[in-house]
Motif scaffolding. Structure first.
Motif, PDB file in Angstrom:
ATOM      1  N   PRO A 144       0.801  -1.235   0.000  1.00 39.50           N
ATOM      2  CA  PRO A 144       0.000   0.000   0.000  1.00 39.50           C
ATOM      3  C   PRO A 144       0.824   1.271   0.000  1.00 39.50           C
ATOM      4  O   PRO A 144       0.298   2.355  -0.283  1.00 39.50           O
ATOM      5  CB  PRO A 144      -0.822  -0.116   1.286  1.00 39.50           C
ATOM      6  N   TRP A 145       2.120   1.162   0.293  1.00 38.17           N
ATOM      7  CA  TRP A 145       2.927   2.374   0.465  1.00 38.17           C
ATOM      8  C   TRP A 145       3.680   2.776  -0.794  1.00 38.17           C
ATOM      9  O   TRP A 145       4.591   3.606  -0.735  1.00 38.17           O
ATOM     10  CB  TRP A 145       3.895   2.182   1.631  1.00 38.17           C
ATOM     11  N   HIS A 146       3.297   2.207  -1.927  1.00 40.47           N
ATOM     12  CA  HIS A 146       3.885   2.628  -3.186  1.00 40.47           C
ATOM     13  C   HIS A 146       2.804   3.275  -4.060  1.00 40.47           C
ATOM     14  O   HIS A 146       2.379   4.388  -3.809  1.00 40.47           O
ATOM     15  CB  HIS A 146       4.583   1.454  -3.870  1.00 40.47           C
ATOM     16  N   ILE A 147       2.343   2.586  -5.085  1.00 42.54           N
ATOM     17  CA  ILE A 147       1.360   3.173  -5.990  1.00 42.54           C
ATOM     18  C   ILE A 147       0.064   3.543  -5.276  1.00 42.54           C
ATOM     19  O   ILE A 147      -0.483   4.637  -5.505  1.00 42.54           O
ATOM     20  CB  ILE A 147       1.100   2.231  -7.185  1.00 42.54           C
ATOM     21  N   PRO A 148      -0.498   2.687  -4.398  1.00 45.55           N
ATOM     22  CA  PRO A 148      -1.739   3.099  -3.701  1.00 45.55           C
ATOM     23  C   PRO A 148      -1.571   4.392  -2.901  1.00 45.55           C
ATOM     24  O   PRO A 148      -2.471   5.240  -2.903  1.00 45.55           O
ATOM     25  CB  PRO A 148      -2.036   1.905  -2.783  1.00 45.55           C
ATOM     26  N   ILE A 186      -5.940  16.597 -15.099  1.00 48.56           N
ATOM     27  CA  ILE A 186      -4.614  15.968 -15.219  1.00 48.56           C
ATOM     28  C   ILE A 186      -4.388  14.984 -14.078  1.00 48.56           C
ATOM     29  O   ILE A 186      -3.900  13.862 -14.281  1.00 48.56           O
ATOM     30  CB  ILE A 186      -3.512  17.041 -15.247  1.00 48.56           C
ATOM     31  N   LEU A 187      -4.746  15.375 -12.865  1.00 46.87           N
ATOM     32  CA  LEU A 187      -4.571  14.493 -11.710  1.00 46.87           C
ATOM     33  C   LEU A 187      -5.438  13.245 -11.835  1.00 46.87           C
ATOM     34  O   LEU A 187      -5.005  12.136 -11.495  1.00 46.87           O
ATOM     35  CB  LEU A 187      -4.897  15.246 -10.424  1.00 46.87           C
ATOM     36  N   GLY A 188      -6.669  13.411 -12.327  1.00 41.12           N
ATOM     37  CA  GLY A 188      -7.531  12.243 -12.534  1.00 41.12           C
ATOM     38  C   GLY A 188      -6.934  11.285 -13.545  1.00 41.12           C
ATOM     39  O   GLY A 188      -6.964  10.052 -13.352  1.00 41.12           O
ATOM     40  N   ALA A 189      -6.367  11.837 -14.625  1.00 38.27           N
ATOM     41  CA  ALA A 189      -5.727  10.985 -15.632  1.00 38.27           C
ATOM     42  C   ALA A 189      -4.508  10.279 -15.050  1.00 38.27           C
ATOM     43  O   ALA A 189      -4.246   9.106 -15.357  1.00 38.27           O
ATOM     44  CB  ALA A 189      -5.330  11.825 -16.843  1.00 38.27           C
ATOM     45  N   CYS A 190      -3.756  10.969 -14.184  1.00 37.72           N
ATOM     46  CA  CYS A 190      -2.593  10.350 -13.545  1.00 37.72           C
ATOM     47  C   CYS A 190      -3.016   9.190 -12.651  1.00 37.72           C
ATOM     48  O   CYS A 190      -2.362   8.135 -12.620  1.00 37.72           O
ATOM     49  CB  CYS A 190      -1.832  11.392 -12.729  1.00 37.72           C
ATOM     50  N   PHE A 191      -4.102   9.374 -11.910  1.00 39.42           N
ATOM     51  CA  PHE A 191      -4.610   8.281 -11.056  1.00 39.42           C
ATOM     52  C   PHE A 191      -4.926   7.054 -11.904  1.00 39.42           C
ATOM     53  O   PHE A 191      -4.514   5.932 -11.572  1.00 39.42           O
ATOM     54  CB  PHE A 191      -5.853   8.730 -10.295  1.00 39.42           C
ATOM     55  N   SER A 192      -5.655   7.254 -12.996  1.00 40.90           N
ATOM     56  CA  SER A 192      -6.033   6.126 -13.851  1.00 40.90           C
ATOM     57  C   SER A 192      -4.804   5.447 -14.432  1.00 40.90           C
ATOM     58  O   SER A 192      -4.724   4.208 -14.493  1.00 40.90           O
ATOM     59  CB  SER A 192      -6.956   6.601 -14.979  1.00 40.90           C
ATOM     60  N   ALA A 193      -3.827   6.241 -14.863  1.00 43.12           N
ATOM     61  CA  ALA A 193      -2.608   5.673 -15.438  1.00 43.12           C
ATOM     62  C   ALA A 193      -1.856   4.835 -14.407  1.00 43.12           C
ATOM     63  O   ALA A 193      -1.381   3.729 -14.712  1.00 43.12           O
ATOM     64  CB  ALA A 193      -1.711   6.787 -15.969  1.00 43.12           C
ATOM     65  N   LEU A 194      -1.767   5.327 -13.179  1.00 39.71           N
ATOM     66  CA  LEU A 194      -1.065   4.581 -12.136  1.00 39.71           C
ATOM     67  C   LEU A 194      -1.809   3.307 -11.762  1.00 39.71           C
ATOM     68  O   LEU A 194      -1.189   2.276 -11.451  1.00 39.71           O
ATOM     69  CB  LEU A 194      -0.868   5.455 -10.901  1.00 39.71           C
ATOM     70  N   VAL A 196      -3.591   1.519 -13.830  1.00 41.05           N
ATOM     71  CA  VAL A 196      -3.283   0.582 -14.917  1.00 41.05           C
ATOM     72  C   VAL A 196      -1.915  -0.046 -14.685  1.00 41.05           C
ATOM     73  O   VAL A 196      -1.732  -1.262 -14.842  1.00 41.05           O
ATOM     74  CB  VAL A 196      -3.336   1.297 -16.281  1.00 41.05           C
ATOM     75  N   VAL A 197      -0.931   0.773 -14.288  1.00 40.82           N
ATOM     76  CA  VAL A 197       0.414   0.253 -14.008  1.00 40.82           C
ATOM     77  C   VAL A 197       0.360  -0.748 -12.855  1.00 40.82           C
ATOM     78  O   VAL A 197       0.978  -1.817 -12.905  1.00 40.82           O
ATOM     79  CB  VAL A 197       1.372   1.408 -13.661  1.00 40.82           C
ATOM     80  N   GLU A 198      -0.396  -0.424 -11.820  1.00 38.13           N
ATOM     81  CA  GLU A 198      -0.518  -1.308 -10.656  1.00 38.13           C
ATOM     82  C   GLU A 198      -1.104  -2.657 -11.055  1.00 38.13           C
ATOM     83  O   GLU A 198      -0.554  -3.715 -10.720  1.00 38.13           O
ATOM     84  CB  GLU A 198      -1.408  -0.650  -9.607  1.00 38.13           C
ATOM     85  N   TYR A 199      -2.193  -2.640 -11.794  1.00 34.53           N
ATOM     86  CA  TYR A 199      -2.818  -3.878 -12.226  1.00 34.53           C
ATOM     87  C   TYR A 199      -1.900  -4.664 -13.160  1.00 34.53           C
ATOM     88  O   TYR A 199      -1.830  -5.890 -13.093  1.00 34.53           O
ATOM     89  CB  TYR A 199      -4.142  -3.583 -12.936  1.00 34.53           C
ATOM     90  N   THR A 200      -1.216  -3.959 -14.038  1.00 32.14           N
ATOM     91  CA  THR A 200      -0.321  -4.639 -14.992  1.00 32.14           C
ATOM     92  C   THR A 200       0.825  -5.319 -14.269  1.00 32.14           C
ATOM     93  O   THR A 200       1.188  -6.460 -14.583  1.00 32.14           O
ATOM     94  CB  THR A 200       0.230  -3.633 -16.013  1.00 32.14           C
ATOM     95  N   GLN A 201       1.415  -4.642 -13.308  1.00 33.60           N
ATOM     96  CA  GLN A 201       2.517  -5.229 -12.558  1.00 33.60           C
ATOM     97  C   GLN A 201       2.069  -6.435 -11.755  1.00 33.60           C
ATOM     98  O   GLN A 201       2.804  -7.422 -11.618  1.00 33.60           O
ATOM     99  CB  GLN A 201       3.133  -4.185 -11.625  1.00 33.60           C
ATOM    100  N   ALA A 202       0.834  -6.361 -11.228  1.00 35.94           N
ATOM    101  CA  ALA A 202       0.322  -7.497 -10.458  1.00 35.94           C
ATOM    102  C   ALA A 202       0.011  -8.667 -11.354  1.00 35.94           C
ATOM    103  O   ALA A 202       0.096  -9.831 -10.941  1.00 35.94           O
ATOM    104  CB  ALA A 202      -0.934  -7.087  -9.695  1.00 35.94           C
TER     105      ALA A 202
END
Length: 283
Positions: A144-148, A186-194, A196-202
């Motif tokens: 939880p202390w990284h992307i979340p 911009i912040l909303g788009a950044c949240f969505s992008a992160l 996607v990265v979180e799910y992809t890495q998992a």
């Protein structure tokens, strides 16, 4: 009396094709989604032409119809507002409608939190007497202390920027309102992008054994639907930005932006609960 117009504060909408079109789109989208997920349509089914060899066709047609409906129907609402049909009484009705909509969204997430807490607290009774822990053994959870945590900070910051935009518009500061909305989008788009990265890495790697399917399903349904709400809210705010640039909003009349801000704050609060309980407490 005949020949005299009835004067009142309510707006009687003109006949519209959008409810019927939306129903057709929802039917095609729903059946298409079922066909894609379960492959229930056989060659002897009349819908096979849509959901047989090219099962994506019906789903995409339904999605396109829904998108066209959204654009056309909400466009009509904007035109009504621009014409002055949204009187103070109508405005109150719109506010009640948005409040009830957000209340229904709250109950939607309550259902997922309820399911998650039910399994987390009573897993030894509800699932398997031998299941000693939650998450079940073998399930690798997110840190939880990284992307979340980054996404938490992003949403908290976006809550301040959308409030900045709203208050700036209320005080006639159109430049501040534009900057606040741009920052929020911009912040909303950044949240969505992160996310996607979180799910992809998992790699969606939660184990499907020993209760991991229940943990994975509740986790992804709660966080995934929240991600969908962030995407919807970002689009909502982007439309408000376009309308602001087009001069639609004034300090006295800007309910579209106000409704978007309410929705965005709801999204923020839901994420705080997700982060606190789903990511941190029961990791």
């Amino acid at each position: 009396m005949a020949g005299h117009a009835v004067k009142h504060d309510y707006h009687l909408v003109d006949p519209s094709p959008w409810p019927f079109v939306a129903s057709v789109g929802a039917f095609l989208l729903g059946v298409g989604a079922v066909g894609l997920m379960k492959g229930l349509v056989g060659e002897d089914n009349p819908l096979y032409i849509f959901y047989g060899e090219g099962q994506w066709l019906g789903f995409l047609i339904g999605l396109l119809v829904i998108l066209i409906t959204m654009f056309g129907w909400w466009g009509d609402v904007i035109k009504e507002s621009r014409k002055g049909d949204h009187t103070p009484v109508v405005d109150i009705g719109l506010r009640y409608g948005v409040i009830l909509f957000i209340a229904s969204e709250v109950m939607f997430f309550v259902a997922w939190f309820w399911a998650f807490f039910e399994y987390a607290i009573f897993h030894d009774v509800r699932l398997d007497p031998g299941l000693a822990s939650w998450p079940p053994a073998g399930v690798e959870t997110f840190d939880p202390w990284h992307i979340p945590l980054m996404n938490t900070l992003i949403l908290l910051l976006s809550g301040t920027t959308v409030t900045w935009a709203h208050h700036a518009l209320q005080h006639g500061d159109r430049r501040g309102a534009k900057l606040g909305l741009i920052a929020t989008v911009i912040l909303g788009a950044c949240f969505s992008a992160l996310q996607v990265v979180e799910y992809t890495q998992a790699g969606f790697a939660f184990s499907m054994a020993d209760g991991g399917n229940l943990y994975g399903s509740t986790f992804y349904m709660a966080t995934g639907f929240h991600g969908a709400h962030v995407l919807i809210g970002t689009i909502f705010l982007a439309v408000c930005l376009v309308r602001l640039l087009a001069g639609h909003f004034t300090p006295e009349k800007h309910f579209g932006l106000e409704a978007a801000a309410w929705y965005w704050h709801f999204v923020d609060v839901v994420w705080l609960f997700l982060f606190a309980f789903v990511y941190v407490t029961f990791q």
